[in-house]
Design a protein around this motif. Structure first.
Motif, PDB file in Angstrom:
ATOM      1  N   PHE A 142      16.731 -36.535 -77.583  1.00 37.80           N
ATOM      2  CA  PHE A 142      16.925 -35.470 -78.560  1.00 37.80           C
ATOM      3  C   PHE A 142      17.495 -34.217 -77.895  1.00 37.80           C
ATOM      4  O   PHE A 142      18.392 -33.556 -78.443  1.00 37.80           O
ATOM      5  N   ALA A 143      16.993 -33.854 -76.702  1.00 34.87           N
ATOM      6  CA  ALA A 143      17.450 -32.643 -76.016  1.00 34.87           C
ATOM      7  C   ALA A 143      18.922 -32.760 -75.624  1.00 34.87           C
ATOM      8  O   ALA A 143      19.723 -31.828 -75.846  1.00 34.87           O
ATOM      9  N   PHE A 144      19.297 -33.900 -75.041  1.00 36.29           N
ATOM     10  CA  PHE A 144      20.691 -34.080 -74.645  1.00 36.29           C
ATOM     11  C   PHE A 144      21.612 -34.166 -75.867  1.00 36.29           C
ATOM     12  O   PHE A 144      22.734 -33.653 -75.846  1.00 36.29           O
ATOM     13  N   SER A 145      21.146 -34.822 -76.918  1.00 37.16           N
ATOM     14  CA  SER A 145      21.962 -34.918 -78.133  1.00 37.16           C
ATOM     15  C   SER A 145      22.182 -33.548 -78.756  1.00 37.16           C
ATOM     16  O   SER A 145      23.262 -33.255 -79.291  1.00 37.16           O
ATOM     17  N   LEU A 146      21.174 -32.696 -78.667  1.00 35.54           N
ATOM     18  CA  LEU A 146      21.293 -31.338 -79.196  1.00 35.54           C
ATOM     19  C   LEU A 146      22.370 -30.553 -78.449  1.00 35.54           C
ATOM     20  O   LEU A 146      23.132 -29.774 -79.053  1.00 35.54           O
ATOM     21  N   LEU A 147      22.466 -30.751 -77.129  1.00 32.89           N
ATOM     22  CA  LEU A 147      23.504 -30.085 -76.352  1.00 32.89           C
ATOM     23  C   LEU A 147      24.891 -30.538 -76.783  1.00 32.89           C
ATOM     24  O   LEU A 147      25.813 -29.727 -76.919  1.00 32.89           O
ATOM     25  N   VAL A 148      25.043 -31.845 -77.018  1.00 30.62           N
ATOM     26  CA  VAL A 148      26.344 -32.361 -77.441  1.00 30.62           C
ATOM     27  C   VAL A 148      26.725 -31.812 -78.809  1.00 30.62           C
ATOM     28  O   VAL A 148      27.863 -31.366 -79.032  1.00 30.62           O
ATOM     29  N   LEU A 149      25.780 -31.821 -79.732  1.00 24.57           N
ATOM     30  CA  LEU A 149      26.052 -31.316 -81.083  1.00 24.57           C
ATOM     31  C   LEU A 149      26.400 -29.831 -81.059  1.00 24.57           C
ATOM     32  O   LEU A 149      27.262 -29.373 -81.815  1.00 24.57           O
ATOM     33  N   SER A 150      25.737 -29.072 -80.193  1.00 23.03           N
ATOM     34  CA  SER A 150      26.038 -27.642 -80.107  1.00 23.03           C
ATOM     35  C   SER A 150      27.442 -27.402 -79.580  1.00 23.03           C
ATOM     36  O   SER A 150      28.123 -26.460 -80.005  1.00 23.03           O
ATOM     37  N   ALA A 151      27.921 -28.265 -78.654  1.00 21.89           N
ATOM     38  CA  ALA A 151      29.279 -28.123 -78.129  1.00 21.89           C
ATOM     39  C   ALA A 151      30.326 -28.373 -79.219  1.00 21.89           C
ATOM     40  O   ALA A 151      31.242 -27.572 -79.419  1.00 21.89           O
ATOM     41  N   TYR A 152      30.160 -29.490 -79.940  1.00 20.81           N
ATOM     42  CA  TYR A 152      31.128 -29.798 -80.992  1.00 20.81           C
ATOM     43  C   TYR A 152      31.031 -28.799 -82.140  1.00 20.81           C
ATOM     44  O   TYR A 152      32.034 -28.448 -82.758  1.00 20.81           O
ATOM     45  N   SER A 153      29.834 -28.304 -82.418  1.00 18.66           N
ATOM     46  CA  SER A 153      29.668 -27.297 -83.462  1.00 18.66           C
ATOM     47  C   SER A 153      30.360 -25.989 -83.084  1.00 18.66           C
ATOM     48  O   SER A 153      30.922 -25.304 -83.944  1.00 18.66           O
ATOM     49  N   ALA A 154      30.319 -25.642 -81.802  1.00 17.32           N
ATOM     50  CA  ALA A 154      30.977 -24.413 -81.350  1.00 17.32           C
ATOM     51  C   ALA A 154      32.486 -24.467 -81.587  1.00 17.32           C
ATOM     52  O   ALA A 154      33.104 -23.457 -81.929  1.00 17.32           O
ATOM     53  N   VAL A 155      33.071 -25.651 -81.435  1.00 19.50           N
ATOM     54  CA  VAL A 155      34.510 -25.797 -81.680  1.00 19.50           C
ATOM     55  C   VAL A 155      34.801 -25.763 -83.175  1.00 19.50           C
ATOM     56  O   VAL A 155      35.749 -25.097 -83.633  1.00 19.50           O
ATOM     57  N   ILE A 156      33.993 -26.470 -83.956  1.00 19.28           N
ATOM     58  CA  ILE A 156      34.227 -26.542 -85.401  1.00 19.28           C
ATOM     59  C   ILE A 156      34.129 -25.166 -86.051  1.00 19.28           C
ATOM     60  O   ILE A 156      34.944 -24.821 -86.926  1.00 19.28           O
ATOM     61  N   HIS A 157      33.163 -24.360 -85.617  1.00 16.49           N
ATOM     62  CA  HIS A 157      32.952 -23.047 -86.223  1.00 16.49           C
ATOM     63  C   HIS A 157      33.726 -21.932 -85.525  1.00 16.49           C
ATOM     64  O   HIS A 157      33.571 -20.762 -85.865  1.00 16.49           O
ATOM     65  N   GLY A 158      34.546 -22.279 -84.551  1.00 13.48           N
ATOM     66  CA  GLY A 158      35.431 -21.297 -83.934  1.00 13.48           C
ATOM     67  C   GLY A 158      34.818 -20.459 -82.833  1.00 13.48           C
ATOM     68  O   GLY A 158      35.458 -19.522 -82.350  1.00 13.48           O
ATOM     69  N   HIS A 159      33.576 -20.745 -82.428  1.00 13.55           N
ATOM     70  CA  HIS A 159      32.976 -19.976 -81.327  1.00 13.55           C
ATOM     71  C   HIS A 159      33.681 -20.296 -80.004  1.00 13.55           C
ATOM     72  O   HIS A 159      33.805 -19.427 -79.137  1.00 13.55           O
ATOM     73  N   ILE A 160      34.106 -21.540 -79.847  1.00 16.91           N
ATOM     74  CA  ILE A 160      34.993 -21.924 -78.744  1.00 16.91           C
ATOM     75  C   ILE A 160      36.308 -22.337 -79.404  1.00 16.91           C
ATOM     76  O   ILE A 160      36.346 -23.296 -80.169  1.00 16.91           O
ATOM     77  N   ARG A 161      37.368 -21.617 -79.124  1.00 14.16           N
ATOM     78  CA  ARG A 161      38.606 -21.784 -79.860  1.00 14.16           C
ATOM     79  C   ARG A 161      39.346 -23.045 -79.431  1.00 14.16           C
ATOM     80  O   ARG A 161      39.167 -23.556 -78.317  1.00 14.16           O
TER      81      ARG A 161
END
Length: 593
Positions: free
Chosen positions: A92-111
């Motif tokens: 769960f912890a590692f999956s949360l890190l992956v989801l946060s990375a892809y979410s950052a791109v989708i929401h524009g936090h990482i362009r």
């Protein structure tokens, strides 16, 4: 990358060809040359007792080796045991890190961007003048542009306390009467100390608006061929121009978008003479008006003479000094049926329009191209198009169904490359699965090895955020290269686990022992890869900027995937149900129920 059928991808595929040949020669070296080196007997330490340098190196080697062993026994092994005892929490912890990375791109936090903005040494300003602009005005504008560039250079020099003027050279030219081009060259000091956005901001501030200009296009970065553009096509040219004008207005309201232009206003300015209501009432037709205008600003042939076998035309025309202004044309007398006269301006409407020198067509539709620039630190070309696709384009296509709006330039290139990249990635993953399944004699173990790939991509995304770079096409190529490295690390760990489990160890004990025995190899692989790419990460030259996104993907993908390989892969393997193994069973053969 070799499977992507696109001109841009074919250029970049040269990198993959070099890597493939390097790996082939590395394989040959590891199978035939390295064993020969290892076959030499190790020299005793007695010969190095008198050599201070060798003794220092031996102490350093021993210190690092002891430190690595200490980390392995006292930090990594307990962490791995804790992870195996808390499997669900770990996943769960590692999956949360992956989801946060892809979410950052989708929401524009990482362009993200199709092609990153590469700060260039050379900047250009292209000024397109109105066709009615006089040569004298163009000459004045050339002097104004040069003076503004010098003033901007001085302001940047004072603001950033530079040793030298940031603009080392200025070159201004006028290829046609309607186009002026100014080129500047930046010094090494300016490239290193001044952001490209600041250079453009000062340059635009001191240049201002050029009198008589239709458009001013600034550029201080390398971009893919075609730039950012879309096309509007329709059988009706006026309708296409109308829709393009509305799109331009919406583009100008988007933050970060600059230099919005289209090709509908290109070409020569022309005067249109149309009959008005009074002229129709007086019995004048359009044909007669055309004849009067033609004779006034042209000439009339009234006779032909034959002299010495050659035919000579006799023409009548108005003197040039009497046909220079619009007022002179409007005062041209027009004879009526009752032999009275009226002025031409009283019976016609005089309007100006642009006649295109070149009309672009696609499937019989006339095409209007809209181009723009954008500040990459604020918004990318894809984000601009996405904003248009949400509201502007759907509304216009609903109101004008006969109008088509499509990507062009770099945006069309992006769509083609992304489609090819997806196909190439699927083929690559399928090939990797087949190559792993054959030696492992298992269908699920290759999937475990390949499960590391999304985590490596997540690490690459976090790396782009830390380095302040957008995730781009060049980053994707680095991610593909990183895929092979992280799969190799996972394969090394899994192979060792199979060997230990087949020798009779319990699953949990085999996982812990496999992790401890392969931690050194995986750690050193990551360390050497990162150290080899560090100089490229901190290189400031223009050429290095094309390779930096791929290097960031490889470095941070490796750094992130290493703990995933050493901790998460054993956790996933622990979920398998294995048959009891005997020590005499051949290597790499396990059965799964």
């Amino acid at each position: 990358m070799l499977w992507i059928e696109n001109e841009l991808a074919k250029v970049l595929a040269g990198f993959s060809a070099v890597v493939i040949f390097a790996l082939i020669f590395s394989l040959i070296e590891s199978k035939f040359i390295l064993p020969c080196h290892l076959s030499f007997p190790k020299k005793s330490n007695e010969g190095s007792k008198g050599n201070v340098l060798l003794r220092a190196l031996e102490r350093l080697r021993k210190y690092l080796n002891d430190g690595l062993n200490h980390f392995n026994e006292h930090y990594y092994a307990p962490t791995l045991k804790a992870a195996l005892n808390n499997k669900i929490t770990t996943i769960f912890a590692f999956s949360l890190l992956v989801l946060s990375a892809y979410s950052a791109v989708i929401h524009g936090h990482i362009r993200s961007a199709f092609f990153p903005e590469i700060p260039g040494r050379y900047g250009t300003l292209i000024v397109k003048m109105d066709s009615i602009a006089s040569p004298k005005l163009s000459a004045q504008n050339i002097y104004s542009l040069e003076s503004a560039a010098i003033a901007a250079s001085k302001a940047l020099h004072d603001t950033y306390n530079l040793d030298y003027s940031p603009f080392s050279k200025l070159l201004i030219s006028r290829d046609t009467p309607q186009e002026i081009e100014l080129t500047i060259e930046l010094t090494e000091e300016a490239l290193a100390d001044i952001p490209s956005d600041e250079v453009l901001a000062y340059w635009k501030k001191y240049t201002g608006i050029i009198e008589g200009s239709l458009s001013m296009d600034y550029s201080l970065a390398s971009e893919p061929a075609g730039g950012s553009s879309i096309v509007v096509s329709s059988l009706n040219r006026d309708l296409a121009i109308h829709v393009a004008a509305q799109i331009k207005q919406d583009l100008m309201r988007i933050r970060g978008v600059t230099n919005v232009v289209d090709n509908s206003t290109s070409g020569r300015r022309q005067l249109q003479v149309t009959l008005n209501e009074r002229g129709i009432q007086l019995g004048i037709d359009q044909r007669r008006i055309a004849r009067i205008v033609g004779s006034t600003y042209g000439e009339i042939e009234i006779h032909r003479l034959l002299e010495k076998g050659e035919e000579i035309s006799v023409v009548v025309k108005v003197p040039s000094k009497e046909k220079k202004t619009l007022e002179q044309l409007a005062s041209t007398p027009v004879q009526l049926a009752d032999d009275s006269y009226v002025s031409l301006g009283d019976v016609v409407n005089l309007t100006f329009s642009h006649q295109a020198d070149l009309i672009n067509r696609r499937n019989y539709d006339e095409v209007i191209k809209i181009s723009w620039g954008q500040t990459q630190s604020v918004i990318s070309a894809e984000e601009v198009f996405d904003q248009l696709s949400k509201d502007t384009i759907p509304q216009l296509t609903n109101i004008y169904p006969q109008v088509k709006i499509a990507r062009a330039g770099a945006l069309a290139e992006q769509e083609e490359v992304q489609s090819g990249f997806k196909k190439a990635m699927l083929l690559t993953l399928l090939l990797i699965f087949v190559l792993l399944a054959i030696p492992l004699k298992s269908y699920w173990q290759p999937l475990i090895i390949m499960s590391i790939i999304p985590f490596g991509f997540a690490g690459a995304i976090f790396g782009h955020g830390l380095m302040g770079l957008p995730v781009s096409l060049l980053s994707m190529f680095g991610m593909m290269a990183m895929t092979g490295v992280v799969i190799n690390d996972s394969l090394v760990l899994l192979t060792r686990f199979n060997q230990l489990h087949e020798s009779g160890l319990a699953v949990k004990d085999a996982l812990i022992e496999a992790g401890k025995s392969r931690m050194r190899a995986i750690f050193l692989t990551t360390l050497t890869t990162v150290c080899g790419l560090l100089p490229l990460l901190f290189e400031t030259s223009e050429q290095a900027q094309y390779l930096k996104p791929a290097a960031v993907s490889l470095v941070f993908g490796e750094l992130f995937a290493t703990p995933i390989t050493l901790i998460l892969i054993p956790v996933i393997l622990s979920f398998g149900k294995y048959k009891s193994q005997k020590s005499n069973i051949s290597d790499n053969s396990i059965a799964v129920t």
